[in-house]
Design a protein around this motif. Structure first.
Motif, mmCIF file in Angstrom:
data_model
loop_
_atom_site.group_PDB
_atom_site.id
_atom_site.type_symbol
_atom_site.label_atom_id
_atom_site.label_comp_id
_atom_site.label_asym_id
_atom_site.label_seq_id
_atom_site.Cartn_x
_atom_site.Cartn_y
_atom_site.Cartn_z
ATOM 1 N N THR A 121 44.498 81.607 32.870
ATOM 2 C CA THR A 121 43.729 80.578 33.567
ATOM 3 C C THR A 121 44.648 79.630 34.312
ATOM 4 O OG1 THR A 121 42.346 80.647 31.566
ATOM 5 C CG2 THR A 121 41.782 79.008 33.237
ATOM 6 N N ALA B 102 44.868 78.814 38.328
ATOM 7 C CA ALA B 102 44.749 77.454 38.871
ATOM 8 C C ALA B 102 45.920 77.132 39.785
ATOM 9 C CB ALA B 102 44.672 76.440 37.728
ATOM 10 N N ILE C 145 41.927 72.287 36.661
ATOM 11 C CA ILE C 145 41.645 73.173 35.533
ATOM 12 C C ILE C 145 40.857 72.437 34.464
ATOM 13 C CG2 ILE C 145 43.767 72.639 34.233
ATOM 14 C CD1 ILE C 145 44.009 75.686 33.669
#
Length: 286
Positions: free
Chosen positions: A64, A68, A104
């Protein structure tokens, strides 16, 4: 992840897992585990700097965070996972990657019932999630629901039955067949997820022309890669936190010890290799 998978994760006792196990889990990045998606992601970001992305089954957020980074400075990635204990590390991981909070965020959610409106995200992604769950096409359908028309939904899943290793140490073979495959299939997952991924995508109702498929591999052949994988397996899958659960599944203490010793022998061998085929799909939503 499903509630069944969540229960299995709770039984693993993640709060007591050693740091080196998280190092193993967090070695997965977008670059090494989502390379099939990155050209599409970058092209979409070039057209829409404020891209919105969802990472399903994000765990502690190592993939993740790189997503980002790729769509910064104006894009945003939301990571979701059903296990709040693992997700408690997300802030540390995001900080390690230098990702500001505006780019994020994380929240606890079930992949079968995502807490977002229809058509919320430009890109929705999961990695090694469907392999662990019953009726995985239902998760894909839910991912497609929250994808915007014109957006993409992507998945990458391992095919356990294609795993090969050398040397074929008896304890390693027992680990693969009697523990790894048995546990995943026993809780409703699949040992052939990689090859089934296209069929699962079609079960969501999309047309074949909307789907792009590919295959890649996991490969652990270099000394540092072997150490990361072997010590991760010993710590996460054969550690004290899961000993009793394995006993309840019929895997004796002696068998667990044999598996652990085999991993520790394998990692020292100059001729040691391990690889697995991984299936990949990108679905373009109309």
């Amino acid at each position: 992840m499903s509630q069944a998978a969540h229960k299995s994760h709770q039984e693993l006792g993640w709060s007591g897992v050693p740091e080196n196990v998280f190092k193993f889990m967090e070695s997965r990045t977008a670059s090494n585990s989502a390379a099939f998606l990155l050209p599409t992601l970058r092209e979409m970001h070039s057209r829409n700097p404020k891209l919105k992305m969802l990472d399903v089954g994000a765990g502690s957020g190592s993939m993740t965070a790189e997503f980002a980074q790729i769509i910064s400075p104006d894009g945003h990635v939301t990571g979701v996972d059903i296990n709040p204990v693992v997700m408690s590390r997300t802030a540390v991981v995001a900080e390690r990657w230098g990702i500001p909070s505006k780019n994020i965020s994380f929240q606890t959610a079930d992949g079968y019932k995502l807490p977002f409106e229809d058509g919320t995200f430009d890109v929705v992604h999961c990695h090694q999630v469907l392999v662990h769950n019953k009726n995985p096409w239902e998760i894909l359908a839910e991912m497609l629901r929250v994808t915007k028309p014109g957006g993409v939904c992507a998945a990458r899943e391992g095919d356990l039955d294609t795993e090969v290793m050398w040397p074929p140490l008896p304890g390693m073979l027992k680990f693969h067949h009697d523990l790894e495959v048995k546990l995943i299939v026993g809780r409703g997952g699949s040992a052939t997820a990689g090859r089934e991924l296209l069929s699962w995508a079609l079960k969501t109702g999309v047309k074949r022309s909307q789907i792009t498929t590919s295959f890649s591999t996991w490969s652990y052949t270099e000394p540092e890669d072997r150490k990361l994988w072997a010590f991760g397996m010993v710590g996460a899958a054969l550690g004290p936190a899961v000993h009793e659960r394995h006993l309840a599944s019929g895997i004796s203490t002696e068998a667990q010890d044999e598996m652990r010793v085999a991993w520790l022998e394998w990692v020292t061998r100059d001729d040691a290799v391990l690889a697995q085929l991984i299936g990949e799909v990108i679905i373009r939503k109309e």
